[in-house]
Design a protein around this motif. Structure first.
Motif, PDB file in Angstrom:
ATOM      1  N   UNK A 157      29.569  46.597  -4.022  1.00 14.80           N
ATOM      2  CA  UNK A 157      30.531  45.735  -4.714  1.00 14.80           C
ATOM      3  C   UNK A 157      30.015  44.304  -4.781  1.00 14.80           C
ATOM      4  N   UNK A 158      29.390  43.823  -3.698  1.00 14.55           N
ATOM      5  CA  UNK A 158      28.831  42.461  -3.686  1.00 14.55           C
ATOM      6  C   UNK A 158      27.685  42.352  -4.690  1.00 14.55           C
TER       7      UNK A 158
ATOM      8  N   UNK B 226      25.608  39.625   4.293  1.00 16.23           N
ATOM      9  CA  UNK B 226      24.754  39.974   5.429  1.00 16.23           C
ATOM     10  C   UNK B 226      25.576  39.928   6.709  1.00 16.23           C
ATOM     11  N   UNK B 227      25.280  40.851   7.608  1.00 19.10           N
ATOM     12  CA  UNK B 227      25.936  40.941   8.919  1.00 19.10           C
ATOM     13  C   UNK B 227      27.460  40.963   8.828  1.00 19.10           C
ATOM     14  N   UNK B 228      28.000  41.787   7.984  1.00 16.74           N
ATOM     15  CA  UNK B 228      29.450  41.951   7.811  1.00 16.74           C
ATOM     16  C   UNK B 228      30.142  40.655   7.395  1.00 16.74           C
TER      17      UNK B 228
ATOM     18  N   UNK C 143      33.733  51.099   4.509  1.00 18.81           N
ATOM     19  CA  UNK C 143      32.502  51.742   4.068  1.00 18.81           C
ATOM     20  C   UNK C 143      31.551  50.615   3.657  1.00 18.81           C
ATOM     21  N   UNK C 144      30.654  50.219   4.564  1.00 23.37           N
ATOM     22  CA  UNK C 144      29.794  49.052   4.331  1.00 23.37           C
ATOM     23  C   UNK C 144      28.827  49.247   3.167  1.00 23.37           C
ATOM     24  N   UNK C 145      28.458  50.486   2.865  1.00 19.62           N
ATOM     25  CA  UNK C 145      27.593  50.743   1.716  1.00 19.62           C
ATOM     26  C   UNK C 145      28.326  50.378   0.426  1.00 19.62           C
ATOM     27  N   UNK C 146      29.576  50.774   0.331  1.00 16.82           N
ATOM     28  CA  UNK C 146      30.368  50.442  -0.858  1.00 16.82           C
ATOM     29  C   UNK C 146      30.646  48.948  -0.938  1.00 16.82           C
TER      30      UNK C 146
ATOM     31  N   UNK D 183      34.153  40.738   6.829  1.00 17.59           N
ATOM     32  CA  UNK D 183      34.596  42.110   6.602  1.00 17.59           C
ATOM     33  C   UNK D 183      35.088  42.642   7.943  1.00 17.59           C
ATOM     34  N   UNK D 184      36.385  42.880   8.018  1.00 13.69           N
ATOM     35  CA  UNK D 184      37.015  43.328   9.262  1.00 13.69           C
ATOM     36  C   UNK D 184      36.533  44.736   9.610  1.00 13.69           C
TER      37      UNK D 184
END
Length: 161
Positions: free
Chosen positions: A18-19, A42-44, A11-14, A96-97
């Motif tokens: 977190x970051x 940025x960019x995963x 879940x990239x929003x979460x 981020x995988x």
């Protein structure tokens, strides 16, 4: 015919939240005052900055805690090597995988074949679709994949009956 998709999607929003929370905590913590400790997303890719390897470990620990609080599995993180920037400053890129790689897809397909259940697995881009005649067989495959592929944060969606 019943089927489901095996996916590996964070879940990239979460992750972003977190970051951002990690960056806020770094800004307010006393032991990071006057240092170059920081975190970017940025960019995963999450980039950790610090004055020394020890500080990178602290920043990563804060990030892992924030991700756990936001129910993001930390197995999505692939740590890169620590790189020297200049002077005594260091950085580390954490990817981020997202999606199941071809190696892992083949591994999942092989596990499903060896399970001797009457199901088939097909690799489709970055997911693996498992189809079978019985719903119970599909649930058995889900349990087997959770147990045997513990290093991947797998989730199962698009379950059709």
């Amino acid at each position: 015919m019943p089927s489901f998709d095996t996916v590996c999607d964070p879940n990239l929003v979460e992750v972003k939240n977190a970051v951002e929370n990690t960056a806020k905590e770094i800004a307010t913590r006393f032991d990071f005052k006057g240092t170059s400790a920081a975190v970017e997303f940025k960019d995963k890719e999450i980039t950790l900055f610090g004055d020394a390897d020890f500080q990178l470990v602290q920043v990563e620990d804060i990030l892992r805690n924030k991700m756990t609080k936001r129910n993001v599995d930390v197995r999505f993180l692939d740590k890169g090597a620590v790189q020297k920037i200049g002077g005594d400053k260091v950085k580390q890129v954490v990817k981020v995988r997202s999606g199941i790689g071809s190696e892992d897809g083949k591994k999942i397909q092989k596990l499903v074949k060896e399970s001797k259940l009457k199901v088939q697995a097909a690799i489709q881009d970055e997911k693996v679709r498992v189809t079978g005649a019985k719903r119970d067989d599909l649930q058995a495959v889900m349990a087997m994949l959770r147990k045997d592929m513990a290093d991947l944060p797998l989730s199962f969606d698009n379950f059709r009956d």
